[in-house]
Design a protein around this motif. Structure first.
Motif, PDB file in Angstrom:
ATOM      1  N   VAL A 196       0.809  -1.326  -0.140  1.00 19.22           N
ATOM      2  CA  VAL A 196       0.018  -0.036  -0.014  1.00 19.22           C
ATOM      3  C   VAL A 196       1.061   1.309  -0.086  1.00 19.22           C
ATOM      4  N   LEU A 197       0.674   2.062  -0.894  1.00 23.80           N
ATOM      5  CA  LEU A 197       1.427   3.432  -1.048  1.00 23.80           C
ATOM      6  C   LEU A 197       0.326   4.464  -0.847  1.00 23.80           C
ATOM      7  N   LEU A 198       0.397   5.093   0.541  1.00 26.10           N
ATOM      8  CA  LEU A 198      -0.364   5.930   0.579  1.00 26.10           C
ATOM      9  C   LEU A 198      -0.370   6.925  -0.223  1.00 26.10           C
ATOM     10  N   PRO A 199      -1.230   8.285  -0.686  1.00 28.13           N
ATOM     11  CA  PRO A 199      -1.221   9.220  -1.559  1.00 28.13           C
ATOM     12  C   PRO A 199      -0.499  10.387  -0.389  1.00 28.13           C
ATOM     13  N   GLY A 200      -0.573  10.163   0.897  1.00 29.61           N
ATOM     14  CA  GLY A 200      -0.023  11.066   1.684  1.00 29.61           C
ATOM     15  C   GLY A 200      -0.829  12.038   2.711  1.00 29.61           C
ATOM     16  N   ASP A 201      -0.645  12.359   3.613  1.00 30.26           N
ATOM     17  CA  ASP A 201      -1.408  13.295   4.447  1.00 30.26           C
ATOM     18  C   ASP A 201      -1.769  14.489   3.755  1.00 30.26           C
ATOM     19  N   ASP A 202      -2.400  15.568   4.132  1.00 35.37           N
ATOM     20  CA  ASP A 202      -2.588  16.725   3.532  1.00 35.37           C
ATOM     21  C   ASP A 202      -1.308  17.489   3.350  1.00 35.37           C
ATOM     22  N   ASP A 203      -0.964  17.783   1.960  1.00 35.92           N
ATOM     23  CA  ASP A 203       0.346  18.450   1.691  1.00 35.92           C
ATOM     24  C   ASP A 203       0.271  19.459   2.483  1.00 35.92           C
ATOM     25  N   ASP A 204      -0.527  20.350   2.816  1.00 36.25           N
ATOM     26  CA  ASP A 204      -0.435  21.762   3.579  1.00 36.25           C
ATOM     27  C   ASP A 204       0.057  21.019   5.068  1.00 36.25           C
ATOM     28  N   ALA A 205      -0.592  20.073   5.508  1.00 31.58           N
ATOM     29  CA  ALA A 205      -0.233  19.795   6.726  1.00 31.58           C
ATOM     30  C   ALA A 205       1.399  19.403   6.881  1.00 31.58           C
ATOM     31  N   GLU A 206       1.739  18.538   5.719  1.00 32.54           N
ATOM     32  CA  GLU A 206       3.190  18.232   5.914  1.00 32.54           C
ATOM     33  C   GLU A 206       3.836  19.253   5.609  1.00 32.54           C
ATOM     34  N   SER A 207       3.682  20.326   4.947  1.00 34.37           N
ATOM     35  CA  SER A 207       4.308  21.476   4.530  1.00 34.37           C
ATOM     36  C   SER A 207       4.703  22.317   5.784  1.00 34.37           C
ATOM     37  N   GLU A 208       3.640  22.507   6.495  1.00 32.88           N
ATOM     38  CA  GLU A 208       3.354  23.401   7.612  1.00 32.88           C
ATOM     39  C   GLU A 208       4.374  22.702   8.899  1.00 32.88           C
ATOM     40  N   LEU A 209       4.324  21.358   8.980  1.00 31.11           N
ATOM     41  CA  LEU A 209       5.094  20.718   9.711  1.00 31.11           C
ATOM     42  C   LEU A 209       6.666  20.882   9.558  1.00 31.11           C
ATOM     43  N   LEU A 210       6.900  20.730   8.410  1.00 28.74           N
ATOM     44  CA  LEU A 210       8.287  20.852   7.769  1.00 28.74           C
ATOM     45  C   LEU A 210       8.765  22.241   8.026  1.00 28.74           C
ATOM     46  N   ASN A 211       7.919  23.319   8.004  1.00 22.30           N
ATOM     47  CA  ASN A 211       8.342  24.939   8.227  1.00 22.30           C
ATOM     48  C   ASN A 211       8.079  24.999   9.736  1.00 22.30           C
ATOM     49  N   HIS A 212       8.251  23.861  10.643  1.00 23.62           N
ATOM     50  CA  HIS A 212       8.276  24.098  11.886  1.00 23.62           C
ATOM     51  C   HIS A 212       6.834  24.891  12.676  1.00 23.62           C
ATOM     52  N   ALA A 213       5.690  24.639  12.037  1.00 27.43           N
ATOM     53  CA  ALA A 213       4.408  24.941  12.582  1.00 27.43           C
ATOM     54  C   ALA A 213       4.355  24.414  13.766  1.00 27.43           C
ATOM     55  N   ASP A 214       3.487  24.911  14.740  1.00 24.28           N
ATOM     56  CA  ASP A 214       2.993  24.063  16.095  1.00 24.28           C
ATOM     57  C   ASP A 214       2.390  22.935  15.540  1.00 24.28           C
ATOM     58  N   PRO A 215       2.833  21.636  16.121  1.00 31.17           N
ATOM     59  CA  PRO A 215       1.876  20.463  15.625  1.00 31.17           C
ATOM     60  C   PRO A 215       0.516  20.455  16.201  1.00 31.17           C
TER      61      PRO A 215
END
Length: 139
Positions: free
Chosen positions: A13-32
């Motif tokens: 199973v190859l998931l399409p991924g979580d919401d791209d915006d969520a992943e991007s925000e986390l990578l940019n050190h947003a508050d989880p």
């Protein structure tokens, strides 16, 4: 254990991924916490919260966050054809939110003495991808 080379077994199973915006925000050190509130279906946000709680010694909070990420990941897996078994490769980055949540759940369960849950999580990681536990520091 599911073999990645088993032609008779289910395909990975190859998931399409979580919401791209969520992943991007986390990578940019947003508050989880803010990311999880805005994107509650994103396993990666819950896994990040769980890992942070565990690092701070808050095992019960880590357990709760990890369990949420685990269940959100199960929902995603099922929507993408997973029947409760079969490969979920660590090498496919969008799968890592779910796998990280399972790893955090294992660590939290072990910390609070829930040994049967700890073993179930390790078994699940092994079934999903034998490399996952090692990647998560659990091997």
């Amino acid at each position: 254990m599911t073999s990645f080379g088993d032609l008779l077994g289910p395909p990975p199973v190859l998931l399409p991924g979580d919401d791209d915006d969520a992943e991007s925000e986390l990578l940019n050190h947003a508050d989880p916490t803010a990311v999880a509130a805005e994107y509650p279906s994103a396993s990666i946000a819950w896994a990040t919260l769980a890992e942070g709680a565990l690092e701070e010694g808050a095992a019960v909070a880590g357990y709760a966050y990890a369990r949420t990420g685990y269940h959100r990941g199960l929902d995603q897996l099922r929507r993408n054809g997973w029947k409760g078994y079969g490969p979920v490769p660590w090498s496919h980055e969008p799968n890592r939110g779910f796998l990280r949540a399972v790893g955090a759940l294992a660590r939290a369960a072990q910390t609070i003495g829930e040994d049967s849950e700890y073993r179930r999580c390790l078994d699940l990681l092994e079934d999903c991808d034998p490399a996952a536990a090692g990647e998560l520091g659990l091997a």
